[in-house]
Design a protein around this motif. Structure first.
Motif, PDB file in Angstrom:
ATOM      1  N   GLN A 159       7.222 -16.837 -10.720  1.00 56.76           N
ATOM      2  CA  GLN A 159       6.561 -16.615  -9.431  1.00 56.76           C
ATOM      3  C   GLN A 159       7.283 -15.517  -8.629  1.00 56.76           C
ATOM      4  OE1 GLN A 159       5.149 -20.215  -7.584  1.00 56.76           O
ATOM      5  NE2 GLN A 159       5.434 -19.340  -5.540  1.00 56.76           N
ATOM      6  N   ILE A 160       8.610 -15.564  -8.631  1.00 54.86           N
ATOM      7  CA  ILE A 160       9.394 -14.561  -7.885  1.00 54.86           C
ATOM      8  C   ILE A 160       9.224 -13.178  -8.528  1.00 54.86           C
ATOM      9  CG2 ILE A 160      11.745 -13.849  -7.254  1.00 54.86           C
ATOM     10  CD1 ILE A 160      12.368 -16.974  -7.282  1.00 54.86           C
ATOM     11  N   ALA A 161       9.244 -13.136  -9.866  1.00 51.60           N
ATOM     12  CA  ALA A 161       9.080 -11.855 -10.570  1.00 51.60           C
ATOM     13  C   ALA A 161       7.734 -11.225 -10.221  1.00 51.60           C
ATOM     14  CB  ALA A 161       9.213 -12.057 -12.072  1.00 51.60           C
ATOM     15  N   LYS A 162       6.705 -12.044 -10.144  1.00 45.30           N
ATOM     16  CA  LYS A 162       5.377 -11.539  -9.747  1.00 45.30           C
ATOM     17  C   LYS A 162       5.406 -11.056  -8.309  1.00 45.30           C
ATOM     18  CE  LYS A 162       2.114 -13.968 -12.684  1.00 45.30           C
ATOM     19  NZ  LYS A 162       1.650 -15.332 -12.853  1.00 45.30           N
ATOM     20  N   GLN A 163       5.960 -11.887  -7.448  1.00 41.96           N
ATOM     21  CA  GLN A 163       6.067 -11.585  -6.005  1.00 41.96           C
ATOM     22  C   GLN A 163       6.813 -10.263  -5.784  1.00 41.96           C
ATOM     23  OE1 GLN A 163       7.576 -15.218  -4.084  1.00 41.96           O
ATOM     24  NE2 GLN A 163       8.942 -13.971  -2.856  1.00 41.96           N
ATOM     25  N   MET A 164       7.834  -9.998  -6.603  1.00 41.83           N
ATOM     26  CA  MET A 164       8.667  -8.800  -6.431  1.00 41.83           C
ATOM     27  C   MET A 164       8.212  -7.648  -7.334  1.00 41.83           C
ATOM     28  SD  MET A 164      12.305 -10.200  -5.370  1.00 41.83           S
ATOM     29  CE  MET A 164      12.364 -11.285  -3.933  1.00 41.83           C
ATOM     30  N   GLU A 165       7.075  -7.862  -7.996  1.00 40.33           N
ATOM     31  CA  GLU A 165       6.419  -6.831  -8.796  1.00 40.33           C
ATOM     32  C   GLU A 165       7.288  -6.299  -9.938  1.00 40.33           C
ATOM     33  OE1 GLU A 165       5.016  -4.146  -5.726  1.00 40.33           O
ATOM     34  OE2 GLU A 165       3.162  -5.316  -5.563  1.00 40.33           O
ATOM     35  N   ILE A 166       7.998  -7.222 -10.614  1.00 40.28           N
ATOM     36  CA  ILE A 166       8.768  -6.830 -11.804  1.00 40.28           C
ATOM     37  C   ILE A 166       8.321  -7.629 -13.035  1.00 40.28           C
ATOM     38  CG2 ILE A 166      10.806  -5.919 -10.626  1.00 40.28           C
ATOM     39  CD1 ILE A 166      12.152  -8.687 -11.170  1.00 40.28           C
ATOM     40  N   ALA A 167       7.248  -8.408 -12.885  1.00 37.98           N
ATOM     41  CA  ALA A 167       6.771  -9.208 -14.019  1.00 37.98           C
ATOM     42  C   ALA A 167       6.309  -8.305 -15.162  1.00 37.98           C
ATOM     43  CB  ALA A 167       5.653 -10.150 -13.579  1.00 37.98           C
ATOM     44  N   GLU A 168       5.685  -7.189 -14.817  1.00 31.67           N
ATOM     45  CA  GLU A 168       5.159  -6.272 -15.834  1.00 31.67           C
ATOM     46  C   GLU A 168       6.262  -5.429 -16.451  1.00 31.67           C
ATOM     47  OE1 GLU A 168       1.934  -5.952 -16.932  1.00 31.67           O
ATOM     48  OE2 GLU A 168       1.531  -7.746 -15.752  1.00 31.67           O
ATOM     49  N   SER A 169       7.139  -4.865 -15.615  1.00 36.14           N
ATOM     50  CA  SER A 169       8.190  -3.963 -16.111  1.00 36.14           C
ATOM     51  C   SER A 169       9.277  -4.728 -16.861  1.00 36.14           C
ATOM     52  CB  SER A 169       8.795  -3.168 -14.952  1.00 36.14           C
ATOM     53  OG  SER A 169       9.243  -4.035 -13.941  1.00 36.14           O
ATOM     54  N   GLY A 170       9.494  -5.992 -16.496  1.00 34.55           N
ATOM     55  CA  GLY A 170      10.474  -6.821 -17.178  1.00 34.55           C
ATOM     56  C   GLY A 170      11.655  -7.165 -16.297  1.00 34.55           C
ATOM     57  N   PHE A 171      12.369  -8.186 -16.727  1.00 33.16           N
ATOM     58  CA  PHE A 171      13.530  -8.656 -15.961  1.00 33.16           C
ATOM     59  C   PHE A 171      14.420  -9.455 -16.890  1.00 33.16           C
ATOM     60  CE2 PHE A 171       9.956 -11.554 -15.468  1.00 33.16           C
ATOM     61  CZ  PHE A 171      10.508 -12.785 -15.756  1.00 33.16           C
ATOM     62  N   ARG A 172      15.585  -9.805 -16.411  1.00 29.75           N
ATOM     63  CA  ARG A 172      16.520 -10.583 -17.227  1.00 29.75           C
ATOM     64  C   ARG A 172      16.900 -11.866 -16.485  1.00 29.75           C
ATOM     65  NH1 ARG A 172      21.379  -7.413 -19.952  1.00 29.75           N
ATOM     66  NH2 ARG A 172      19.605  -6.730 -21.212  1.00 29.75           N
ATOM     67  N   LEU A 173      16.966 -12.980 -17.225  1.00 28.53           N
ATOM     68  CA  LEU A 173      17.478 -14.245 -16.689  1.00 28.53           C
ATOM     69  C   LEU A 173      18.817 -14.520 -17.347  1.00 28.53           C
ATOM     70  CD1 LEU A 173      14.253 -16.481 -16.788  1.00 28.53           C
ATOM     71  CD2 LEU A 173      15.237 -15.299 -14.814  1.00 28.53           C
ATOM     72  N   VAL A 174      19.826 -14.835 -16.536  1.00 24.19           N
ATOM     73  CA  VAL A 174      21.181 -15.079 -17.054  1.00 24.19           C
ATOM     74  C   VAL A 174      21.690 -16.394 -16.490  1.00 24.19           C
ATOM     75  CG1 VAL A 174      23.576 -14.261 -17.039  1.00 24.19           C
ATOM     76  CG2 VAL A 174      21.699 -12.608 -17.196  1.00 24.19           C
ATOM     77  N   LEU A 175      22.246 -17.225 -17.384  1.00 21.42           N
ATOM     78  CA  LEU A 175      22.962 -18.431 -16.939  1.00 21.42           C
ATOM     79  C   LEU A 175      24.362 -18.366 -17.517  1.00 21.42           C
ATOM     80  CD1 LEU A 175      19.790 -19.612 -17.691  1.00 21.42           C
ATOM     81  CD2 LEU A 175      20.818 -21.524 -16.495  1.00 21.42           C
TER      82      LEU A 175
END
Ligand code: AMP
Length: 115
Positions: free
Chosen positions: A71-87
């Motif tokens: 939801q946040i990735a969509k809201q911040m308009e990076i869902a299409e370009s991609g992102f990284r999740l790190v734990l």
């Protein structure tokens, strides 16, 4: 219990730049961003780290964290370009805060392998 700084953010004792909140999850901007978008997604209950996760107990909470990330990735308009999740888990991974958190990083090209 209130044992980490993130508990104080959940209880609103200390401020944070909150971008998402539900009954189970809170997300806010990292104070020391490592990318143009750097959000921390945390459960509202205290789970210190990955090795404390029990699938039978926490499955729906973990799903809530991934739903929040999407939801946040969509809201911040990076869902299409991609992102990284790190734990990060424990000393060798450099975990600093012992309240489970997912880093959502985006807005630039990521490198691999990570440092
Ligand atoms: P980790 O190294 O995975 O434990 O990550 C902890 C993260 O929490 C780091 O990226 C810090 O910059 C971030 N952090 C620590 N205190 C705060 C705070 N008060 N508000 C927002 N982010 C914080």
């Amino acid at each position: 219990m209130g044992s980490t700084i993130f508990s104080k953010i959940i209880s609103k004792e200390i401020p944070a730049n909150i971008v998402f909140e539900s009954d189970t999850v809170l997300a806010f901007k990292d104070i020391n961003p490592q990318a143009p978008i750097h959000i921390l997604i945390i459960p509202k209950i205290e789970i210190p780290t990955i090795t404390d996760i029990k699938g039978s107990e926490h499955a729906s909470l973990l799903a809530d964290m991934f739903d929040a990330a999407n939801q946040i990735a969509k809201q911040m308009e990076i869902a299409e370009s991609g992102f990284r999740l790190v734990l990060n888990c424990g000393r060798d991974a450099g975990q600093e805060v012992y309240h489970l958190h997912m880093h959502l990083l985006g807005g630039r090209q990521m490198k691999w392998p990570p440092g």
